[in-house]
Design a protein around this motif. Structure first.
Motif, PDB file in Angstrom:
ATOM      1  N   VAL A 233     -20.209   7.460 -23.374  1.00  0.00           N
ATOM      2  CA  VAL A 233     -18.548   8.124 -23.165  1.00  0.00           C
ATOM      3  C   VAL A 233     -17.902   7.476 -22.111  1.00  0.00           C
ATOM      4  CG1 VAL A 233     -18.824  10.091 -24.671  1.00  0.00           C
ATOM      5  CG2 VAL A 233     -19.315  10.182 -22.304  1.00  0.00           C
ATOM      6  N   GLY A 234     -17.961   6.191 -21.881  1.00  0.00           N
ATOM      7  CA  GLY A 234     -17.053   5.401 -21.038  1.00  0.00           C
ATOM      8  C   GLY A 234     -18.001   5.110 -19.717  1.00  0.00           C
ATOM      9  N   ARG A 235     -19.294   5.235 -19.899  1.00  0.00           N
ATOM     10  CA  ARG A 235     -20.117   4.932 -18.738  1.00  0.00           C
ATOM     11  C   ARG A 235     -21.048   3.753 -18.948  1.00  0.00           C
ATOM     12  NH1 ARG A 235     -23.174   9.669 -15.426  1.00  0.00           N
ATOM     13  NH2 ARG A 235     -24.082   7.666 -14.559  1.00  0.00           N
ATOM     14  N   PRO A 236     -21.465   2.999 -18.121  1.00  0.00           N
ATOM     15  CA  PRO A 236     -22.357   1.654 -18.745  1.00  0.00           C
ATOM     16  C   PRO A 236     -23.701   2.282 -19.197  1.00  0.00           C
ATOM     17  CG  PRO A 236     -21.600   1.785 -16.299  1.00  0.00           C
ATOM     18  CD  PRO A 236     -21.266   2.989 -16.524  1.00  0.00           C
ATOM     19  N   GLN A 237     -24.078   1.459 -20.171  1.00  0.00           N
ATOM     20  CA  GLN A 237     -25.302   1.816 -20.801  1.00  0.00           C
ATOM     21  C   GLN A 237     -26.340   1.457 -20.102  1.00  0.00           C
ATOM     22  OE1 GLN A 237     -25.851   0.076 -24.620  1.00  0.00           O
ATOM     23  NE2 GLN A 237     -23.999   0.792 -25.432  1.00  0.00           N
ATOM     24  N   GLY A 238     -27.198   2.354 -19.492  1.00  0.00           N
ATOM     25  CA  GLY A 238     -28.228   2.246 -18.656  1.00  0.00           C
ATOM     26  C   GLY A 238     -29.363   3.098 -18.646  1.00  0.00           C
ATOM     27  N   ASP A 239     -30.396   3.047 -17.806  1.00  0.00           N
ATOM     28  CA  ASP A 239     -31.623   3.834 -17.809  1.00  0.00           C
ATOM     29  C   ASP A 239     -31.158   5.211 -17.026  1.00  0.00           C
ATOM     30  OD1 ASP A 239     -33.794   5.209 -17.198  1.00  0.00           O
ATOM     31  OD2 ASP A 239     -34.865   3.273 -17.099  1.00  0.00           O
ATOM     32  N   PHE A 240     -30.720   6.201 -17.607  1.00  0.00           N
ATOM     33  CA  PHE A 240     -30.197   7.314 -17.066  1.00  0.00           C
ATOM     34  C   PHE A 240     -31.242   8.273 -16.256  1.00  0.00           C
ATOM     35  CE2 PHE A 240     -26.565   5.994 -19.586  1.00  0.00           C
ATOM     36  CZ  PHE A 240     -25.492   6.223 -19.004  1.00  0.00           C
ATOM     37  N   LEU A 241     -32.497   7.901 -16.851  1.00  0.00           N
ATOM     38  CA  LEU A 241     -33.626   8.736 -15.922  1.00  0.00           C
ATOM     39  C   LEU A 241     -33.782   7.984 -14.585  1.00  0.00           C
ATOM     40  CD1 LEU A 241     -36.258   8.981 -18.839  1.00  0.00           C
ATOM     41  CD2 LEU A 241     -34.689  10.744 -18.017  1.00  0.00           C
TER      42      LEU A 241
ATOM     43  N   SER B 197     -40.841  30.602 -38.150  1.00  0.00           N
ATOM     44  CA  SER B 197     -41.526  29.424 -37.455  1.00  0.00           C
ATOM     45  C   SER B 197     -40.423  28.734 -36.678  1.00  0.00           C
ATOM     46  CB  SER B 197     -42.504  28.631 -38.359  1.00  0.00           C
ATOM     47  OG  SER B 197     -43.378  29.380 -38.977  1.00  0.00           O
ATOM     48  N   SER B 198     -40.958  27.969 -35.572  1.00  0.00           N
ATOM     49  CA  SER B 198     -40.158  27.315 -35.107  1.00  0.00           C
ATOM     50  C   SER B 198     -41.016  26.308 -33.974  1.00  0.00           C
ATOM     51  CB  SER B 198     -38.920  27.952 -34.058  1.00  0.00           C
ATOM     52  OG  SER B 198     -38.249  26.978 -33.240  1.00  0.00           O
ATOM     53  N   GLU B 199     -40.389  25.111 -33.020  1.00  0.00           N
ATOM     54  CA  GLU B 199     -41.217  24.746 -32.172  1.00  0.00           C
ATOM     55  C   GLU B 199     -40.557  24.585 -30.907  1.00  0.00           C
ATOM     56  OE1 GLU B 199     -42.511  20.685 -32.952  1.00  0.00           O
ATOM     57  OE2 GLU B 199     -40.502  20.144 -34.103  1.00  0.00           O
ATOM     58  N   LEU B 200     -41.017  24.378 -29.777  1.00  0.00           N
ATOM     59  CA  LEU B 200     -40.419  24.470 -28.435  1.00  0.00           C
ATOM     60  C   LEU B 200     -41.084  23.451 -27.858  1.00  0.00           C
ATOM     61  CD1 LEU B 200     -42.109  26.079 -26.450  1.00  0.00           C
ATOM     62  CD2 LEU B 200     -41.426  28.332 -27.692  1.00  0.00           C
ATOM     63  N   LEU B 201     -40.332  23.189 -26.713  1.00  0.00           N
ATOM     64  CA  LEU B 201     -40.615  21.975 -25.672  1.00  0.00           C
ATOM     65  C   LEU B 201     -40.619  22.665 -24.245  1.00  0.00           C
ATOM     66  CD1 LEU B 201     -39.001  18.984 -26.618  1.00  0.00           C
ATOM     67  CD2 LEU B 201     -41.242  19.750 -27.270  1.00  0.00           C
ATOM     68  N   LEU B 202     -41.723  22.298 -23.483  1.00  0.00           N
ATOM     69  CA  LEU B 202     -41.654  22.767 -22.016  1.00  0.00           C
ATOM     70  C   LEU B 202     -41.758  21.507 -21.296  1.00  0.00           C
ATOM     71  CD1 LEU B 202     -44.343  25.854 -21.829  1.00  0.00           C
ATOM     72  CD2 LEU B 202     -41.462  26.024 -22.097  1.00  0.00           C
ATOM     73  N   LEU B 203     -40.646  21.341 -20.365  1.00  0.00           N
ATOM     74  CA  LEU B 203     -40.298  20.120 -19.694  1.00  0.00           C
ATOM     75  C   LEU B 203     -40.705  20.112 -18.364  1.00  0.00           C
ATOM     76  CD1 LEU B 203     -37.063  19.276 -21.580  1.00  0.00           C
ATOM     77  CD2 LEU B 203     -39.317  18.701 -22.617  1.00  0.00           C
ATOM     78  N   ASP B 204     -41.000  18.827 -17.652  1.00  0.00           N
ATOM     79  CA  ASP B 204     -40.823  19.037 -16.174  1.00  0.00           C
ATOM     80  C   ASP B 204     -39.339  18.689 -15.931  1.00  0.00           C
ATOM     81  OD1 ASP B 204     -40.082  16.319 -16.432  1.00  0.00           O
ATOM     82  OD2 ASP B 204     -42.070  15.397 -15.778  1.00  0.00           O
ATOM     83  N   ILE B 205     -39.155  18.601 -14.446  1.00  0.00           N
ATOM     84  CA  ILE B 205     -37.871  18.707 -13.856  1.00  0.00           C
ATOM     85  C   ILE B 205     -36.992  17.472 -14.282  1.00  0.00           C
ATOM     86  CG2 ILE B 205     -38.212  17.705 -11.866  1.00  0.00           C
ATOM     87  CD1 ILE B 205     -35.983  20.601 -12.203  1.00  0.00           C
ATOM     88  N   SER B 206     -37.773  16.462 -14.777  1.00  0.00           N
ATOM     89  CA  SER B 206     -36.936  15.164 -14.993  1.00  0.00           C
ATOM     90  C   SER B 206     -36.979  15.063 -16.745  1.00  0.00           C
ATOM     91  CB  SER B 206     -37.907  14.017 -14.939  1.00  0.00           C
ATOM     92  OG  SER B 206     -37.951  13.912 -13.221  1.00  0.00           O
ATOM     93  N   GLY B 207     -37.232  16.279 -17.289  1.00  0.00           N
ATOM     94  CA  GLY B 207     -37.010  16.214 -18.772  1.00  0.00           C
ATOM     95  C   GLY B 207     -38.105  15.740 -19.587  1.00  0.00           C
ATOM     96  N   ARG B 208     -39.128  15.254 -19.025  1.00  0.00           N
ATOM     97  CA  ARG B 208     -40.501  14.693 -19.810  1.00  0.00           C
ATOM     98  C   ARG B 208     -41.169  15.964 -20.491  1.00  0.00           C
ATOM     99  NH1 ARG B 208     -39.468  11.492 -15.448  1.00  0.00           N
ATOM    100  NH2 ARG B 208     -39.159   9.178 -15.626  1.00  0.00           N
ATOM    101  N   ILE B 209     -41.821  15.712 -21.467  1.00  0.00           N
ATOM    102  CA  ILE B 209     -42.442  16.532 -22.119  1.00  0.00           C
ATOM    103  C   ILE B 209     -43.899  17.086 -21.702  1.00  0.00           C
ATOM    104  CG2 ILE B 209     -43.362  17.143 -24.763  1.00  0.00           C
ATOM    105  CD1 ILE B 209     -41.338  15.272 -25.696  1.00  0.00           C
ATOM    106  N   GLU B 210     -44.127  18.341 -21.411  1.00  0.00           N
ATOM    107  CA  GLU B 210     -45.354  18.809 -20.868  1.00  0.00           C
ATOM    108  C   GLU B 210     -46.002  19.444 -22.019  1.00  0.00           C
ATOM    109  OE1 GLU B 210     -44.524  20.740 -17.332  1.00  0.00           O
ATOM    110  OE2 GLU B 210     -44.975  18.840 -16.028  1.00  0.00           O
TER     111      GLU B 210
END
Length: 391
Positions: free
Chosen positions: A378-386, A79-92
């Motif tokens: 890793v050396g970049r400003p913390q931000g909303d990367f989306l 058994s496992s589980e998988l995700l199908l995402l949209d182009i922005s990485g959001r779960i569909e």
């Protein structure tokens, strides 16, 4: 949507609503049902769930290329589980998957089955795969213990939660041995739909009782287990729900949405985080999904509701037989982890009423699920990367 379950005709059955319409919320004894389910002595009717099959020699390698998970080497019965995402990485989509050596069985929410089958069919091109929506033929039963072999079943799935899968990582705030889901056990058994009542009758004869969706929801929430139909909204990415641990292989090949998965994991933090809430038990009601979660504007002044701001929403709520009223919520990452939160539920306005009903308020103590520093800066400003800008 399939027809309502015949088990709703049982004496004492109370129909569930929302994503669980068509099956029972409970059969007249919610607390004993929950205890029996937790002890492995009950079964839940999940015949509203959807069942999709993928057959053909290319099925597992093909599903691997489409999804977040590495299932090319899935052995029969695993058994496992998988995700199908949209182009922005959001779960569909977030189906459970098991394979019998010839066919991959995907089990998902009632509202997602048809769309899952349709999308998979559109992506097969010239590959040797065949997709079928089998929901009309097969139903699903849920249980904390595996069902006996006497129950006819072409496929059974064991929930991997919360064990870390290969290529995974925990976003949890607790050590693995302290995770509330460490003792969580959940099994989905596919049965011919025409034999659901017969299967239940044979289980009851052997001492297994029926439990409703309320029992399952309470145990699931207590185990911090996210559910597609409840805890995943249109913006949700796997990191926010700690689904990296069981549904994402961080070093597998390219798939839709992978750029966001890698960017948030390696360069930043998810914008929201799943949190567990202990709700004030003085109310006889529970907040509905979508109820606002409020936090004090000034952590030093928590006396006035007027001084609180909306920081998230409740996604699931239930009454646990030991912990009392509990909930899962998605809140902004930077919410003070020590803050006493408040849930504000606005009941729907009754037909014919001129005035909206007064909102109900629930004091809510938070318990970290996804830690605020989850991810790797890793050396970049913390931000909303989306969105590509600092917060």
């Amino acid at each position: 949507m399939t027809a309502p379950s015949p088990l709703l005709n049982r004496h004492g059955a109370v129909a569930a609503s929302g994503p669980d319409e068509g099956v029972a919320a409970h059969y007249g004894s919610p607390v004993p049902e929950q205890r029996a389910l937790e002890a492995g002595r009950a079964v839940v009717d999940l015949s509203h769930y959807a069942v999709v099959t993928v057959s053909g020699p290319d099925r597992l390698s093909w599903l691997t290329t489409l999804s977040s998970q590495q299932v090319a080497g899935l052995k029969p019965g695993e058994s496992s589980e998988l995700l199908l995402l949209d182009i922005s990485g959001r779960i569909e989509q977030a189906p459970a998957i098991t394979d019998d050596g010839e066919t991959a069985w995907l089990i998902t929410e009632a509202s997602h089955g048809a769309a899952l089958a349709e999308w998979l069919d559109s992506m097969k091109f010239t590959l040797r795969v065949e997709i079928a929506d089998r929901t009309a033929e097969y139903a699903v039963l849920g249980s904390a213990a595996p069902l006996p072999e006497s129950v006819e079943s072409p496929a059974a799935w064991t929930d991997p939660w919360p064990q870390l899968a290969p290529g995974a990582e925990s976003y949890s705030a607790v050590a693995e041995e302290e995770h509330p889901g460490a003792d969580w056990a959940w099994h989905l058994t596919v049965v011919p739909r025409r034999q659901v009542e017969e299967a239940i009758a044979s289980l009851e004869a052997a001492g297994t009782s029926l439990a409703g969706m309320w029992a399952y929801e309470a145990l699931r929430i207590a185990a911090w287990r996210p559910r597609l139909a409840q805890d995943v909204d249109a913006k949700a990415i796997p990191h926010e729900l700690d689904l990296i641990r069981t549904a994402v292989h961080l070093s597998k090949g390219c798939y839709k949405g992978q750029e966001t998965i890698a960017r948030v994991h390696n360069l930043g933090h998810p914008p929201r985080r799943l949190v567990f809430l202990h709700l004030d038990g003085s109310e006889h009601t529970l907040p509905a999904p979508g109820a606002e979660v409020l936090a004090p504007k000034d952590p030093g002044d928590r006396d006035s509701l007027a001084k609180e701001r909306s920081v998230g929403v409740v996604t699931s709520a239930a009454r646990h037989h030991e912990a009392g009223p509990i909930a899962l919520a998605l809140v902004k990452r930077k919410v003070d982890t020590e803050a006493q939160l408040v849930v504000r539920h606005r009941p729907p306005q009754e037909e014919g009423s001129e005035e909206p009903p007064e909102p109900a308020f629930y004091a809510a103590g938070q318990e970290l699920i996804v830690r605020p520093d989850a991810g790797q800066a890793v050396g970049r400003p913390q931000g909303d990367f989306l969105r590509g800008r600092p917060r």
